[in-house]
Structures are given as structure tokens and as C-alpha cells.
Design a protein around this motif. Structure first.
Motif, PDB file in Angstrom:
ATOM      1  N   LEU A   9       0.831  -1.199   0.000  1.00 28.44           N
ATOM      2  CA  LEU A   9       0.000   0.000   0.000  1.00 28.44           C
ATOM      3  C   LEU A   9       0.869   1.254   0.000  1.00 28.44           C
ATOM      4  O   LEU A   9       0.565   2.232  -0.696  1.00 28.44           O
ATOM      5  N   CYS A  10       1.964   1.217   0.735  1.00 32.75           N
ATOM      6  CA  CYS A  10       2.870   2.372   0.781  1.00 32.75           C
ATOM      7  C   CYS A  10       3.531   2.622  -0.570  1.00 32.75           C
ATOM      8  O   CYS A  10       3.817   3.768  -0.924  1.00 32.75           O
ATOM      9  N   SER A  11       3.764   1.573  -1.316  1.00 26.74           N
ATOM     10  CA  SER A  11       4.362   1.762  -2.645  1.00 26.74           C
ATOM     11  C   SER A  11       3.367   2.422  -3.595  1.00 26.74           C
ATOM     12  O   SER A  11       3.754   3.164  -4.502  1.00 26.74           O
ATOM     13  N   MET A  12       2.067   2.164  -3.392  1.00 25.48           N
ATOM     14  CA  MET A  12       1.037   2.790  -4.218  1.00 25.48           C
ATOM     15  C   MET A  12       0.778   4.233  -3.802  1.00 25.48           C
ATOM     16  O   MET A  12       0.567   5.116  -4.639  1.00 25.48           O
ATOM     17  N   ILE A  13       0.772   4.465  -2.474  1.00 25.52           N
ATOM     18  CA  ILE A  13       0.435   5.787  -1.928  1.00 25.52           C
ATOM     19  C   ILE A  13       1.515   6.141  -0.890  1.00 25.52           C
ATOM     20  O   ILE A  13       1.341   5.900   0.306  1.00 25.52           O
ATOM     21  N   PRO A  14       2.632   6.709  -1.335  1.00 29.83           N
ATOM     22  CA  PRO A  14       3.759   6.956  -0.418  1.00 29.83           C
ATOM     23  C   PRO A  14       3.429   7.836   0.785  1.00 29.83           C
ATOM     24  O   PRO A  14       4.075   7.723   1.828  1.00 29.83           O
ATOM     25  N   HIS A  15       2.428   8.707   0.653  1.00 30.39           N
ATOM     26  CA  HIS A  15       2.075   9.607   1.758  1.00 30.39           C
ATOM     27  C   HIS A  15       0.810   9.153   2.486  1.00 30.39           C
ATOM     28  O   HIS A  15       0.167   9.955   3.183  1.00 30.39           O
ATOM     29  N   PHE A  16       0.473   7.886   2.350  1.00 34.82           N
ATOM     30  CA  PHE A  16      -0.712   7.358   3.034  1.00 34.82           C
ATOM     31  C   PHE A  16      -0.569   7.538   4.539  1.00 34.82           C
ATOM     32  O   PHE A  16       0.492   7.279   5.118  1.00 34.82           O
ATOM     33  N   GLN A  17      -1.653   7.974   5.184  1.00 37.56           N
ATOM     34  CA  GLN A  17      -1.626   8.162   6.635  1.00 37.56           C
ATOM     35  C   GLN A  17      -3.029   7.994   7.213  1.00 37.56           C
ATOM     36  O   GLN A  17      -4.022   8.338   6.576  1.00 37.56           O
ATOM     37  N   VAL A  18      -3.079   7.457   8.409  1.00 40.08           N
ATOM     38  CA  VAL A  18      -4.340   7.334   9.140  1.00 40.08           C
ATOM     39  C   VAL A  18      -4.135   7.797  10.571  1.00 40.08           C
ATOM     40  O   VAL A  18      -3.028   7.723  11.115  1.00 40.08           O
ATOM     41  N   GLY A  19      -5.200   8.285  11.158  1.00 36.94           N
ATOM     42  CA  GLY A  19      -5.219   8.533  12.592  1.00 36.94           C
ATOM     43  C   GLY A  19      -5.947   7.377  13.260  1.00 36.94           C
ATOM     44  O   GLY A  19      -6.940   6.863  12.726  1.00 36.94           O
ATOM     45  N   ILE A 220      -0.359   6.732  12.073  1.00 38.56           N
ATOM     46  CA  ILE A 220       0.378   5.684  11.379  1.00 38.56           C
ATOM     47  C   ILE A 220       0.485   6.110   9.924  1.00 38.56           C
ATOM     48  O   ILE A 220      -0.528   6.448   9.299  1.00 38.56           O
ATOM     49  N   LYS A 221       1.693   6.109   9.403  1.00 41.00           N
ATOM     50  CA  LYS A 221       1.886   6.565   8.027  1.00 41.00           C
ATOM     51  C   LYS A 221       2.981   5.756   7.359  1.00 41.00           C
ATOM     52  O   LYS A 221       3.738   5.017   8.007  1.00 41.00           O
ATOM     53  N   CYS A 222       3.033   5.882   6.048  1.00 43.93           N
ATOM     54  CA  CYS A 222       4.069   5.199   5.290  1.00 43.93           C
ATOM     55  C   CYS A 222       5.424   5.884   5.472  1.00 43.93           C
ATOM     56  O   CYS A 222       5.473   7.083   5.776  1.00 43.93           O
TER      57      CYS A 222
END
Length: 222
Positions: A9-19, A220-222
Motif C-alpha cells: 500500500l505504501c508503494s502505491m500511496i507513499p504519503h498514506f496516513q491514518v489517525g 500511522i503513516k508510510c
């Protein structure tokens, strides 16, 4: 309970983040009039705003549509949950109260134009992995049907997937008997840390004001 984001998932969306917010010893019941009034007033204001705008003109809605594209899911067929709420309001199909936990979720999802999931933590087994769904994965959702999870962002525990910014599963749904909950806030990838922190604290403070108990949050983030 530990929560991780998959490397795929991080490779698809490098700035992915959730609270992530963990709640303990809460009481879920009918929403107080204060909250019901806030939601109704916000929906009325949004409805009039939508008379001159398209749902996809809103930056949060637009950004999460793009996230779905990046994982290989057509956002015109599979609308993220915040967009679905906006489209209901544009049709003057206003949200009606369900219970305090879902009502707060809906209010903040509308306010910040992002998907938010809330789950009964006692129904989650083991650690949680946020990843994309495989071709054969599916679950019975809160929309009352079986949903394919292929290419969708999802959260899974040791048993199976249970949540997604598209629609959550029935298995881990929050009810009026829920005492401990896990909330996943699907932040916009472009959101800076200071703004994300304000959003999460505001959400957690209102939730605890209504439900009692205590809560802790993390990013939590990539």
C-alpha cells in the motif's frame, strides 16, 4: 493491539496516513440533542452549498477519489464513504440519527470530507494490517450486501478483513453494547501533521464528551 500499513500500500500511496483512536469504557446510546442539532445544521448548510457545486469539487472528496484510483478501484463505481454521504445530502436525503458513535463519525466525515471507520475493539482479533484487498476477498457490509474487496484499501485482523473507507463489515460494527472501540480516520495524504493533529484531537474530545471513558490516539503513516 498493533496496527501496521502494508509495504504494498505504501508503494502505491507513499504519503498514506491514518489517525487511530483507541477508546475504553465508553457508553454508546442515543445522541444528545446538542450533537443531533450540529449534524442537522451542518447538513442544511452543506445542502445549500451543493446547489452551486458538484460533490467532486470538494478537495477532500476529490483527493480520496484519487486514492481509490491509485489502488486500482474505479471511484465512479466504488465511492468512498464520505462521498456517499455528500451525495445523499445533495439529493436532500439527510442522515437520520443512528446512535452516538455512528452520528459523530458521520459528522466529522462530512466536516472534513474524509472516510472514518469505527469498530468494536472487542470483536477484533489480534493485530490489524491496513492493506489492499485480494481478488477473492469479500465481506458482508453495513450496506446490507456482500462487498468485493479486490483493490480496495481495507483493515484486517487475524480472522479476516473488517473495515474499509468504502464500507465497513457487519462483523465488527459498533452497537449500544460496545464498551471499547477502535476508530480509523483516513486522513488526506496531503494533510500536514499540525492539521491532522488538530482534527484527531477535536474528534477524540467530542467523542469522549459524549461517551465518557478514555481515549488515546496515534498516527500511522508510510
Amino acid at each position: 493491539m498493533e496496527i501496521h500499513v502494508s509495504s504494498e500500500l505504501c508503494s502505491m500511496i507513499p504519503h498514506f496516513q491514518v489517525g487511530i483512536i483507541h477508546y475504553k469504557d465508553i457508553i454508546v446510546e442515543e445522541s444528545p440533542q446538542m450533537l443531533q442539532g450540529k449534524i442537522q445544521t451542518f447538513q442544511e448548510s452543506l445542502y445549500f452549498d451543493l446547489e452551486d457545486k458538484n460533490v467532486t469539487d470538494y478537495e477532500g472528496i476529490k483527493e480520496w477519489r484519487h486514492v481509490f484510483k491509485l489502488t486500482g478501484k474505479d471511484p465512479n463505481r466504488y465511492r468512498h464513504s464520505a462521498e456517499s454521504l455528500f451525495r445523499r445530502i445533495k439529493k436532500h436525503n439527510f442522515l437520520t440519527p443512528v446512535h452516538s458513535a455512528i452520528d459523530i463519525n458521520n459528522f466529522f466525515s462530512l466536516r472534513y470530507q474524509i472516510p472514518i471507520g469505527i469498530y468494536d475493539a472487542d470483536k477484533i482479533s489480534g493485530d490489524v494490517l491496513i492493506r489492499t484487498g485480494a481478488e477473492t476477498e469479500e465481506y458482508f457490509g453495513l450496506n446490507g450486501r456482500i462487498n468485493s474487496l479486490h483493490h480496495l484499501i481495507l483493515s484486517s485482523d487475524d480472522l479476516s478483513p473488517f473495515g474499509s473507507p468504502f464500507v465497513d463489515s457487519e462483523r465488527t460494527s459498533v452497537t449500544r453494547t460496545t464498551k471499547n472501540a477502535l476508530q480509523i480516520i483516513y486522513l488526506r495524504p496531503s494533510l500536514i501533521k499540525e492539521e491532522a493533529d488538530k482534527l484527531i484531537q477535536s474528534l477524540m474530545n467530542m467523542f469522549l464528551q459524549v461517551h465518557g471513558g478514555n481515549g488515546v490516539y496515534q498516527f500511522i503513516k508510510c
